[in-house]
Write a protein that holds these residues in place. Structure first.
Motif, short mmCIF file in Angstrom:
data_model
loop_
_atom_site.label_atom_id
_atom_site.label_comp_id
_atom_site.label_asym_id
_atom_site.label_seq_id
_atom_site.Cartn_x
_atom_site.Cartn_y
_atom_site.Cartn_z
N ASN A 154 45.31 -21.36 91.21
CA ASN A 154 44.09 -20.69 91.67
C ASN A 154 43.78 -19.43 90.88
OD1 ASN A 154 43.30 -22.34 94.07
ND2 ASN A 154 45.35 -21.77 94.73
N GLY A 155 44.51 -19.17 89.81
CA GLY A 155 44.26 -17.94 89.05
C GLY A 155 44.72 -16.72 89.81
N ARG A 156 44.03 -15.59 89.61
CA ARG A 156 44.38 -14.37 90.32
C ARG A 156 43.70 -14.38 91.69
NH1 ARG A 156 42.56 -9.56 87.01
NH2 ARG A 156 40.92 -11.00 86.38
N GLN A 157 44.51 -14.57 92.71
CA GLN A 157 43.98 -14.64 94.07
C GLN A 157 44.04 -13.26 94.72
OE1 GLN A 157 42.82 -16.26 96.63
NE2 GLN A 157 42.82 -18.43 96.17
N PRO A 158 42.95 -12.76 95.27
CA PRO A 158 42.97 -11.44 95.91
C PRO A 158 44.01 -11.32 97.01
CG PRO A 158 40.71 -12.21 95.62
CD PRO A 158 41.60 -13.35 95.26
N GLN A 159 44.21 -12.41 97.78
CA GLN A 159 45.15 -12.32 98.90
C GLN A 159 46.60 -12.20 98.43
OE1 GLN A 159 43.78 -13.82 103.05
NE2 GLN A 159 44.30 -15.59 101.81
N THR A 160 46.88 -12.59 97.19
CA THR A 160 48.25 -12.47 96.69
C THR A 160 48.71 -11.03 96.73
OG1 THR A 160 47.89 -14.34 95.21
CG2 THR A 160 49.76 -12.93 94.72
N PHE A 161 47.81 -10.10 96.39
CA PHE A 161 48.17 -8.69 96.39
C PHE A 161 48.49 -8.22 97.81
CE2 PHE A 161 47.18 -4.22 96.79
CZ PHE A 161 47.86 -3.67 95.72
N GLU A 254 41.18 -10.85 79.31
CA GLU A 254 41.92 -12.11 79.16
C GLU A 254 43.38 -11.87 79.47
OE1 GLU A 254 42.99 -15.84 76.23
OE2 GLU A 254 41.58 -14.32 75.53
N TYR A 255 43.96 -12.77 80.25
CA TYR A 255 45.39 -12.77 80.53
C TYR A 255 45.93 -14.09 79.98
CZ TYR A 255 44.12 -9.06 83.77
OH TYR A 255 43.64 -7.90 84.32
N HIS A 256 46.94 -14.00 79.12
CA HIS A 256 47.44 -15.19 78.43
C HIS A 256 48.92 -15.37 78.70
CE1 HIS A 256 47.71 -18.34 75.42
NE2 HIS A 256 48.76 -17.72 74.91
N ARG A 257 49.28 -16.61 78.93
CA ARG A 257 50.70 -16.98 79.10
C ARG A 257 50.99 -18.19 78.23
NH1 ARG A 257 53.70 -18.89 84.75
NH2 ARG A 257 55.61 -19.69 83.79
N ASP A 258 52.15 -18.16 77.55
CA ASP A 258 52.54 -19.26 76.67
C ASP A 258 54.05 -19.34 76.63
OD1 ASP A 258 53.12 -20.60 73.90
OD2 ASP A 258 50.99 -20.91 74.25
N ARG A 259 54.56 -20.53 76.37
CA ARG A 259 56.02 -20.68 76.34
C ARG A 259 56.66 -19.84 75.24
NH1 ARG A 259 57.01 -26.79 73.95
NH2 ARG A 259 55.97 -26.51 71.96
N LEU A 260 55.88 -19.47 74.22
CA LEU A 260 56.43 -18.63 73.15
C LEU A 260 56.86 -17.28 73.67
CD1 LEU A 260 53.83 -19.38 70.32
CD2 LEU A 260 56.11 -20.37 70.62
N GLN A 289 48.55 -20.76 80.01
CA GLN A 289 47.60 -20.27 80.99
C GLN A 289 46.68 -19.24 80.33
OE1 GLN A 289 49.34 -18.84 84.61
NE2 GLN A 289 50.72 -20.58 84.82
N ASN A 290 45.39 -19.41 80.51
CA ASN A 290 44.41 -18.43 80.03
C ASN A 290 43.47 -18.09 81.18
OD1 ASN A 290 44.65 -17.78 77.09
ND2 ASN A 290 44.63 -20.02 76.95
N ASN A 291 43.48 -16.84 81.57
CA ASN A 291 42.54 -16.35 82.58
C ASN A 291 41.64 -15.32 81.89
OD1 ASN A 291 42.75 -14.29 85.57
ND2 ASN A 291 41.21 -15.78 84.98
N PHE A 292 40.37 -15.67 81.71
CA PHE A 292 39.48 -14.80 80.95
C PHE A 292 38.11 -14.75 81.63
CE2 PHE A 292 39.11 -19.07 79.28
CZ PHE A 292 37.74 -19.27 79.17
N TYR A 318 31.84 -13.57 85.74
CA TYR A 318 32.28 -14.91 85.34
C TYR A 318 33.79 -14.87 85.13
CZ TYR A 318 33.32 -18.99 82.48
OH TYR A 318 33.89 -20.14 81.99
N ASP A 319 34.49 -15.81 85.76
CA ASP A 319 35.95 -15.87 85.65
C ASP A 319 36.35 -17.31 85.37
OD1 ASP A 319 38.65 -14.29 86.43
OD2 ASP A 319 38.78 -16.34 87.16
N SER A 320 37.23 -17.50 84.40
CA SER A 320 37.68 -18.85 84.03
C SER A 320 39.19 -18.89 83.96
CB SER A 320 37.08 -19.26 82.69
OG SER A 320 37.48 -20.59 82.35
N MET A 321 39.75 -19.95 84.48
CA MET A 321 41.20 -20.17 84.45
C MET A 321 41.47 -21.51 83.79
SD MET A 321 44.17 -18.91 85.36
CE MET A 321 45.86 -19.46 85.66
N ARG A 322 42.24 -21.50 82.69
CA ARG A 322 42.60 -22.71 81.96
C ARG A 322 44.12 -22.86 81.98
NH1 ARG A 322 37.86 -23.05 82.40
NH2 ARG A 322 36.27 -23.35 80.80
N VAL A 323 44.58 -23.98 82.51
CA VAL A 323 46.02 -24.24 82.59
C VAL A 323 46.30 -25.61 81.98
CG1 VAL A 323 48.02 -24.54 84.10
CG2 VAL A 323 46.28 -22.85 84.67
#
Length: 502
Positions: A154-161, A254-260, A289-292, A318-323
């Protein structure tokens, strides 16, 4: 399987009502207080003007016979309060930071003098809140400076905080508990509108999921909240969507996550479930994961047509989450080829006698017992099947391939279940088990398994908010949220070796 979820929510808050009636907007706040002179005597009939310093929108009121004023239905923002009356200097209280669902007391003192003269008080300390409720409020700045976990689905969820940081709460982006209440039992408000998923009794906004960047402030009301909040069993979570101001502002992120960038972890380093590279090192599972996205907000301005400063404002997000995830491998235990023929002799350890049964017969590690031979026995009685005397009360069974009298293993028969004892269901299933290729014939960890909960996920969220002030008493606020969530269901593969990552 593939699925696509699209949710469109239009929240039209037509605040075309008097200030007293606008109390129904539950995320809105109020400023009130008492106006008196230098001697402490109350002053009725004082003109009160409360202005949002970022938008220039003003609201007006007047003190009553007790010198008391109240202005409600105020959105989150920084405010200035002015008190004017003939024969007195104008009193000004500046820099009043008003949060979500907050009721602030701002008392003013008028000094004798000309109305054109001003006495300004700048608010630098927290103002008195006139409610007994218990909770936590978070400003826009603090909310966006503190870390928020990026949920894989779900990307960055407000309730997570809220459920990972605020006292009195526990949970995650999907469900949570406030003050020890049941899961999904709290109320969620977005701009004063109940938006929780009531198919699961509320408490989750996973179906709505506005962008974190579109949220300005929020408040957790954990206890002693007003009776107007009647739909909650445990607490109230109020989110305030951002509004535009007189200044044009925006941001990109943009928030990026990669196995590298990830550590391999103990399991990968030990078992290399995803295979090894040319250097013989374990390959980490692919998880990109790319959240931009971005935001922009300001006054509505159409050159030579309309100037919305101090009146009409917009905020766009505009918010996009790519996994993208590749299957992750691991090893599991599967019946061996001899076990599928009924031979479990490799499980038996005749060198490890772990005790005796009620008839005094030896019990060996890994021995399998025939459930059809189960029978009760009393201490001192003779077992009719073996002629042995029981040494204690209990139940006994005879092991497969063992002498029922001596308890010794018959050569070549111990722990072998004859096919005549197989159930019809097992006999029909076992041929399918034989077709599954194992990577070895070990007793344990002999089957490769690879899978992923969702190979891909593309979430697009668009939020638009428009605010307009017709007069100081008639205002309109509308918010549109579009959430497109196409993705695929999880898959698991069995058999063969590790799945490649190319």
């Amino acid at each position: 399987m593939q699925g696509s979820v699209r949710r469109v929510v239009w929240l039209g808050l037509a605040l075309l009502m008097l200030g007293g009636l606008a109390r129904g907007q539950r995320e809105r706040s109020s400023i009130g207080g008492r106006v008196s002179d230098a001697s402490g005597a109350v002053i009725p009939g004082v003109a009160i003007t409360i202005t949002n310093t970022h938008t220039g929108v003003s609201s007006h009121s007047e003190t009553n016979g007790e010198g008391i004023y109240t202005v409600s239905a105020l959105p989150v923002g920084i405010y200035r309060v002015e008190a004017k009356k003939e024969g007195f200097k104008t009193a000004v209280a500046d820099n009043i930071d008003l949060g979500v669902a907050q009721q602030v007391t701002m008392d003013l003192t008028l000094q004798i003098g000309e109305i054109a003269e001003k006495v300004t008080v700048t608010s630098e300390t927290p103002l008195l809140e006139t409610t007994a409720e218990i909770g936590s409020a978070m400003t826009d700045q603090v909310f966006h400076e503190l870390p928020i976990t990026i949920d894989e689905f779900n990307g960055r969820q407000p309730q997570t905080f809220i459920f990972s940081s605020l006292p009195g709460s526990t949970g995650n982006s999907f469900s949570g508990s406030i003050n020890g209440g049941q899961l999904f039992s709290h109320e969620v408000l977005v701009d004063g509108i109940a938006i929780a998923r009531y198919d699961i009794s509320g408490g989750s906004i996973s179906g709505f999921n506005p962008s974190v960047e579109a949220i300005g402030e929020f408040k957790l009301q954990a206890n002693n909240y007003s009776a107007q909040y009647g739909e909650s069993q445990s607490g109230i979570v109020s989110f305030q969507m951002k509004s535009g101001t007189n200044e044009l502002h925006g941001n990109l992120y943009e928030y990026h996550r990669d196995r590298l960038f990830n550590a391999a972890g103990w399991r990968v380093n030990t078992f290399a479930p995803n295979g090894v590279d040319a250097a013989g090192k374990a390959i980490r599972a692919q998880n990109v994961q790319n959240n931009f996205g971005g935001t922009v907000g300001g006054p509505v301005f159409l050159p030579k047509v309309y100037n919305g400063r101090n009146k009409t404002f917009f905020f766009f997000s505009y918010d996009s989450m790519r996994v993208v995830t590749k299957p992750r491998g691991s090893l599991m235990t599967f019946p061996t080829s001899d076990q599928l023929e009924g031979d479990f002799s490799r499980l038996l350890d005749l060198s490890n006698e772990i005790g005796v049964d009620a008839l005094g017969r030896p019990v060996f590690q890994g021995a399998l017992y025939d459930p059809a031979t189960t029978r009760p026995i009393k201490n001192g009685s003779i077992d009719p099947a073996t002629g042995l005397m029981a040494t204690q009360d209990g139940f006994i069974r005879d092991a497969f391939g063992f002498n029922p009298v001596t308890g010794a293993a018959f050569p070549g028969q111990a722990n072998i279940i004859p096919q005549s004892r197989w159930s019809k269901v097992s006999g029909n299933i076992i041929p399918f088990y034989k077709e599954v290729p194992r990577i070895n014939d070990n007793l344990f960890r002999n089957l490769a398994r690879s899978g992923t909960n969702g190979p891909y996920l593309h979430i697009n969220t668009v939020s638009i908010k428009v605010d307009h002030a017709f007069t100081d008493r008639h205002k309109f606020s509308s918010m549109f949220n579009y959430n497109d969530n196409p993705g695929s269901n999880g898959v698991v593969f069995f058999g063969g070796g590790p799945i490649g990552l190319d």
